[in-house]
Motif scaffolding. Structure first.
Motif, PDB file in Angstrom:
ATOM      1  N   MET A 186       0.856  -1.204   0.000  1.00  0.00           N
ATOM      2  CA  MET A 186       0.000   0.000   0.000  1.00  0.00           C
ATOM      3  C   MET A 186       0.879   1.238   0.000  1.00  0.00           C
ATOM      4  O   MET A 186       1.720   1.422   0.872  1.00  0.00           O
ATOM      5  CB  MET A 186      -0.899  -0.007   1.238  1.00  0.00           C
ATOM      6  N   ALA A 187       0.683   2.079  -0.995  1.00  0.00           N
ATOM      7  CA  ALA A 187       1.517   3.277  -1.124  1.00  0.00           C
ATOM      8  C   ALA A 187       1.098   4.314  -0.094  1.00  0.00           C
ATOM      9  O   ALA A 187      -0.087   4.521   0.157  1.00  0.00           O
ATOM     10  CB  ALA A 187       1.391   3.851  -2.530  1.00  0.00           C
ATOM     11  N   THR A 188       2.103   4.956   0.495  1.00  0.00           N
ATOM     12  CA  THR A 188       1.857   6.034   1.450  1.00  0.00           C
ATOM     13  C   THR A 188       2.621   7.267   0.984  1.00  0.00           C
ATOM     14  O   THR A 188       3.858   7.242   0.889  1.00  0.00           O
ATOM     15  CB  THR A 188       2.323   5.647   2.863  1.00  0.00           C
ATOM     16  N   PHE A 189       1.885   8.337   0.671  1.00  0.00           N
ATOM     17  CA  PHE A 189       2.517   9.570   0.202  1.00  0.00           C
ATOM     18  C   PHE A 189       2.259  10.691   1.206  1.00  0.00           C
ATOM     19  O   PHE A 189       1.308  10.650   1.992  1.00  0.00           O
ATOM     20  CB  PHE A 189       1.971   9.968  -1.164  1.00  0.00           C
ATOM     21  N   LEU A 190       3.122  11.672   1.168  1.00  0.00           N
ATOM     22  CA  LEU A 190       3.009  12.831   2.043  1.00  0.00           C
ATOM     23  C   LEU A 190       2.448  14.017   1.253  1.00  0.00           C
ATOM     24  O   LEU A 190       2.894  14.284   0.135  1.00  0.00           O
ATOM     25  CB  LEU A 190       4.377  13.205   2.622  1.00  0.00           C
ATOM     26  N   HIS A 250      -3.906   4.625  -5.992  1.00  0.00           N
ATOM     27  CA  HIS A 250      -2.575   4.192  -6.406  1.00  0.00           C
ATOM     28  C   HIS A 250      -2.518   2.718  -6.793  1.00  0.00           C
ATOM     29  O   HIS A 250      -1.430   2.195  -7.054  1.00  0.00           O
ATOM     30  CB  HIS A 250      -1.573   4.495  -5.284  1.00  0.00           C
ATOM     31  N   GLU A 251      -3.675   2.086  -6.820  1.00  0.00           N
ATOM     32  CA  GLU A 251      -3.744   0.726  -7.351  1.00  0.00           C
ATOM     33  C   GLU A 251      -4.054   0.737  -8.850  1.00  0.00           C
ATOM     34  O   GLU A 251      -3.976  -0.293  -9.510  1.00  0.00           O
ATOM     35  CB  GLU A 251      -4.833  -0.067  -6.615  1.00  0.00           C
ATOM     36  N   SER A 252      -4.411   1.931  -9.361  1.00  0.00           N
ATOM     37  CA  SER A 252      -4.765   2.039 -10.782  1.00  0.00           C
ATOM     38  C   SER A 252      -3.655   2.733 -11.565  1.00  0.00           C
ATOM     39  O   SER A 252      -2.887   3.534 -11.015  1.00  0.00           O
ATOM     40  CB  SER A 252      -6.072   2.821 -10.946  1.00  0.00           C
ATOM     41  N   GLN A 262       8.701  11.544  -4.417  1.00  0.00           N
ATOM     42  CA  GLN A 262       7.394  10.893  -4.454  1.00  0.00           C
ATOM     43  C   GLN A 262       6.922  10.680  -5.885  1.00  0.00           C
ATOM     44  O   GLN A 262       6.236   9.693  -6.184  1.00  0.00           O
ATOM     45  CB  GLN A 262       6.393  11.729  -3.655  1.00  0.00           C
ATOM     46  N   ALA A 263       7.265  11.612  -6.789  1.00  0.00           N
ATOM     47  CA  ALA A 263       6.931  11.396  -8.193  1.00  0.00           C
ATOM     48  C   ALA A 263       7.663  10.176  -8.736  1.00  0.00           C
ATOM     49  O   ALA A 263       7.080   9.351  -9.474  1.00  0.00           O
ATOM     50  CB  ALA A 263       7.295  12.641  -9.007  1.00  0.00           C
ATOM     51  N   GLN A 264       8.938  10.036  -8.377  1.00  0.00           N
ATOM     52  CA  GLN A 264       9.711   8.863  -8.810  1.00  0.00           C
ATOM     53  C   GLN A 264       9.112   7.584  -8.224  1.00  0.00           C
ATOM     54  O   GLN A 264       9.062   6.551  -8.889  1.00  0.00           O
ATOM     55  CB  GLN A 264      11.174   9.013  -8.371  1.00  0.00           C
ATOM     56  N   GLU A 265       8.619   7.667  -6.993  1.00  0.00           N
ATOM     57  CA  GLU A 265       7.992   6.487  -6.375  1.00  0.00           C
ATOM     58  C   GLU A 265       6.739   6.082  -7.143  1.00  0.00           C
ATOM     59  O   GLU A 265       6.491   4.892  -7.374  1.00  0.00           O
ATOM     60  CB  GLU A 265       7.630   6.777  -4.920  1.00  0.00           C
TER      61      GLU A 265
END
Length: 839
Positions: free
Chosen positions: A1-5, A138-140, A192-195
């Motif tokens: 599960m992605a976690t972003f700030l 972020h699953e799509s 975060q963009a790279q992630e």
């Protein structure tokens, strides 16, 4: 599960924008009507309030509102400067990372500065972009692409702010706006963009080698963000879970790069390397788990790595027996830098943006620009006139000497090449039919303008006649200002337009005369070379040979003449196309000094641009004098060497006529095209005058109807005489015995049929039409001056007639008057207008 700030928003409060902006418009734009901008001011204020309300919505529609407000801030900078010494609107913004309540703490900075407001808006735009990126699915595939896009856009804005914040705020900013903070945020957004790109690549099952490089670059970017966020000045700024998450991701993505590189090793059957990299990946994920604690977001990946490691070790122990190398001895994993900060552009952010104050221009700047344009046009006209006058003189001298045709006609039999080229040029343009068509169109254009002007004059006369008739009817009761006083400026303007048209008619007549004089030569040039050859008398040949010194010198001099002409075309274009940016200079002078020294600013800039061009013109004229002196000397030698006979003289005379006809064709073409442009450009000005006269007449009619209604009401309320007594039979004495009358009966109804008007209280209302805006009319304008600029009306920052009624007083003050440029076109007669701008 992605976690972003996501970056929190700066908070602000509503401010009063309408009153200070309206006051500034009223005080600065002396000819502007502030009420005309009420709608724009209210919309601007609503837009800021909507920006505050919409900022909490993590949606692209909210971002559009922020874009629009920021764009509007940018567009009013040079129109409505919000600053301490201009429009004082104090913008208060709270530190985005302040943990206290909105109304407490010391983390609020308020500055009366539009630049500060722009900086805070950019911060919030980037913050909202990060929030929109955070809430995507972020699953799509689409969600990851959207996140990557907005994180890169936010990074670009924070990077831009880092460079400009100190110059825009000009005092110590809140911690969230310090360059170190902005630099850290920029780095975090790129990571975060790279992630997001890494997660999309992994979900798309991209080749493991590429995914490993993307993950390794992601780890490096988080490492950079971690270092910047851990600066001593910023440690206590961030929310408590930010640094642990960044540190966790730095180790986690390093581990994932090793994991995907182990897959590459497995595919190449390097089982020992596979195990070494899986062991390293497991160590890094364990470290990430320790650093992240509860926010560790690689649980799924960690489980997969552990399973892969166990399976690889088992296979190697029982099957491959491959030696496990030291991880330090293995080559490093490459990097793929895909995410980058988006470049920040000064263009409008909103695709649907419309400037609410598009028509607003400071009056001093407007007048300064108009005066500058007149100075520029005068210099340009003078220099181009000098060039054209001398070029025409040079052409006339050459035509009188039959050059260069005489050099090409040594045999006296064939058509000279220069004549063939000139004839071809005439035919390419359209020949004599081209001139005929334009001359036939001019009367129609003239008639159109004359009809508009006549209609304007008729409206003035009808209004004045109506006013005069009512004044005679009601005499002193018709108390408004006489139309004759109010319409005089418009009559003067109409008369000046009439004079312009009369001058144009005279110029048309002169063009016709020149055309008739050279018509035969132009007709010959419109024919084929064979027809021209038949029309030319044959000559007896010339004794001067091709190799004679006189012929060679003349040929060389003719080449110099052509060079001079070509250089002058370039000079003329440079004079016309000279670019000036006086708007910013005038705005700056107005903001700094409160006034514009237009003469000084314009003079220095015109000298800077036109100084070198003026010198080129002078050099060209000196060169012409030298060349033409040499031409006349060499031509005398050439003529002495030529054989003379009667047929040769006739041939030379006709060749001279053809040369003169070509020069006249080009001159007439230029004049007629300029004349056509003149009539077409004059039409909208006459229509503007007609509309303003129509508005004036409508205002006077409205005033007349109101005054008539007042007069009628006054007349209706005026008593007609004393009230007659009731009949005697209705009196109390009617029931008493009557005695014979001792007097004649009272003449109760005497005069009942008469009207006693007396001094009717007619309203004494003033007349007049105050300050009706009109375009300034250039006096003495020569319509066929090819460079005469039609001056702009001064003092009207916006176009259009006032919409809110008409005042009752008409103090006879007129329209702003401007002087017409001097008539006459240097070097061309008749001079047609070549107008650069009609405002």
């Amino acid at each position: 599960m992605a976690t972003f700030l996501a970056v929190p928003l700066k908070q602000t409060q509503e401010v009063e924008l309408t009153k200070p902006l309206r006051s500034f418009i009223q005080n600065t734009f002396s000819q502007a009507e502030p009420d005309d901008y009420n709608h724009a001011l209210n919309e601007f204020s609503k837009l800021r309030n909507l920006m505050i309300a919409k900022s909490v919505d993590k949606h692209e529609s909210a971002l559009e509102v922020l874009y629009r407000y920021y764009d509007q801030l940018c567009t009013i900078e040079n129109k409505l400067p919000i600053a301490e010494n201009q429009i004082r609107v104090n913008f208060k913004w709270r530190n985005a990372f302040d943990k206290e309540s909105l109304f407490g703490g010391k983390q609020i900075l308020g500055i009366a500065s539009g630049a500060y407001e722009k900086v805070c808006m950019l911060f919030n735009i980037a913050a909202l972009q990060s929030q929109i990126a955070e809430v995507q699915n972020h699953e799509s595939d689409e969600g990851l692409k959207t996140s990557a896009k907005y994180f890169q856009m936010a990074a670009g804005i924070y990077g831009h702010l880092k460079d400009i914040v100190l110059s825009h705020v000009q005092q110590e900013p809140t911690p969230d706006l310090s360059p170190d903070t902005l630099n850290a945020l920029c780095s975090l957004m790129v990571a975060q963009a790279q992630e997001a790109i890494y997660r999309k690549a992994a979900a798309d099952k991209m080749k493991e080698a590429m995914v490993a490089k993307i993950a390794h670059q992601c780890s490096d970017l988080y490492s950079d963000a971690m270092k910047l966020m851990q600066l001593a000045s910023l440690k206590d700024l961030w929310p408590k879970d930010w640094i642990p998450l960044v540190v966790c991701k730095q180790a986690g993505f390093h581990g994932m790069s090793e994991f995907y590189q182990s897959c590459v090793a497995q595919q190449s059957k390097s089982y020992g390397e596979q195990i070494a990299r899986l062991q390293k990946a497991n160590e890094l994920l364990t470290a990430a788990q320790t650093r992240g604690g509860a926010i560790f977001s690689f649980k799924t990946e960690q489980g997969r790595i552990q399973r892969e490691l166990q399976a690889a070790q088992k296979d190697n122990d029982f099957i491959y027996h491959d030696k496990i190398p030291d991880i330090k001895s293995l080559p490093g994993v490459g990097k793929a830098a895909i995410a980058k900060p988006s470049s920040f552009s000064n263009k409008a952010m909103s695709e649907k943006f419309t400037d609410l104050f598009e028509k607003l221009v400071p009056l001093p700047v407007y007048e300064a620009l108009t005066a500058f344009e007149n100075r520029k046009t005068q210099i340009m006209n003078t220099e181009i006139g000098r060039l054209r006058e001398q070029t025409q003189l040079m052409n006339s001298i050459l035509a009188s000497l039959n050059l260069p045709a005489a050099l090409e006609d040594l045999s006296g039999k064939k058509v000279p090449q220069s004549v063939i080229e000139k004839a071809q040029q005439v035919k390419d343009i359209g020949g004599i039919q081209f001139l005929d068509k334009i001359m036939n169109d001019l009367p129609e254009l003239l008639q159109r303008n004359r009809e508009i002007l006549n209609e304007s004059t008729r409206m003035i006369e009808d209004e004045e006649a109506s006013d005069k008739q009512l004044r005679e009817q009601f005499k002193e009761k018709w108390s408004r200002t006489p139309s004759s006083k109010l319409t005089q400026p418009m009559r003067d303007e109409s008369m000046k337009y009439k004079q312009i048209l009369d001058t144009a008619i005279n110029a048309d007549r002169t063009v016709q005369e020149k055309f008739q004089k050279h018509k035969h030569a132009i007709e010959m040039l419109s024919k084929s070379p064979a027809d021209i050859e038949k029309s030319l008398p044959s000559g007896g040949g010339a004794q001067a040979s091709e190799g004679s010194g006189a012929v060679q010198r003349l040929r060389k001099l003719m080449e110099e003449v052509e060079t001079i002409k070509a250089e002058r075309e370039v000079m003329e274009n440079e004079l016309k196309d000279a670019k000036f940016d006086m708007t910013s200079k005038f705005f700056s002078a107005l903001a700094t000094d409160g006034a514009i020294n237009e003469e000084m600013l314009s003079g220095s800039e015109l000298d800077r641009i036109y100084g070198p061009l003026r010198q080129q013109v002078s050099d060209s004229l000196q060169k012409q004098d030298s060349v033409m002196s040499q031409v006349q000397t060499s031509n005398m030698e050439f003529c002495q060497a030529k054989a003379s006979d009667q047929s040769g003289a006739q041939r030379e005379a006709m060749l001279k006529d053809l040369a003169a006809g070509f020069d006249m064709f080009m001159e007439l073409k230029s004049n007629l095209e300029e004349g056509t442009k003149f009539y077409n450009d004059l039409t909208p000005l006459l229509v503007r005058l007609q509309n303003k006269i129509s508005d004036f007449c409508f205002a006077r009619k409205t005033e007349k109807d109101e005054l008539m209604a007042d007069l009628q009401k006054s007349i209706a309320n005026q008593p007609t005489g004393p009230t007659p007594p009731p009949p005697s039979y209705q009196s109390p004495q009617a029931n008493q015995p009557s005695a014979p009358p001792t007097q004649p009966p009272s003449q109760s109804y005497a005069g009942a049929g008469q009207q006693s008007w007396g001094n009717a209280p007619y309203p004494q209302t003033g007349g007049g039409y105050q300050g009706m805006p009109m375009p300034a009319m250039p006096s003495g304008f020569n319509p066929y001056n090819p460079y005469t600029q039609y001056p702009q009306p001064q003092g009207y920052p916006t176009q259009g007639f006032p919409q809110q009624g008409y005042p009752q007083q008409y103090p006879g003050q007129g329209y702003p008057q401007q002087q017409f440029p001097q008539q006459g076109y240097p070097g061309n007669n008749p001079p047609y207008p070549q107008q650069n701008q009609w405002r």
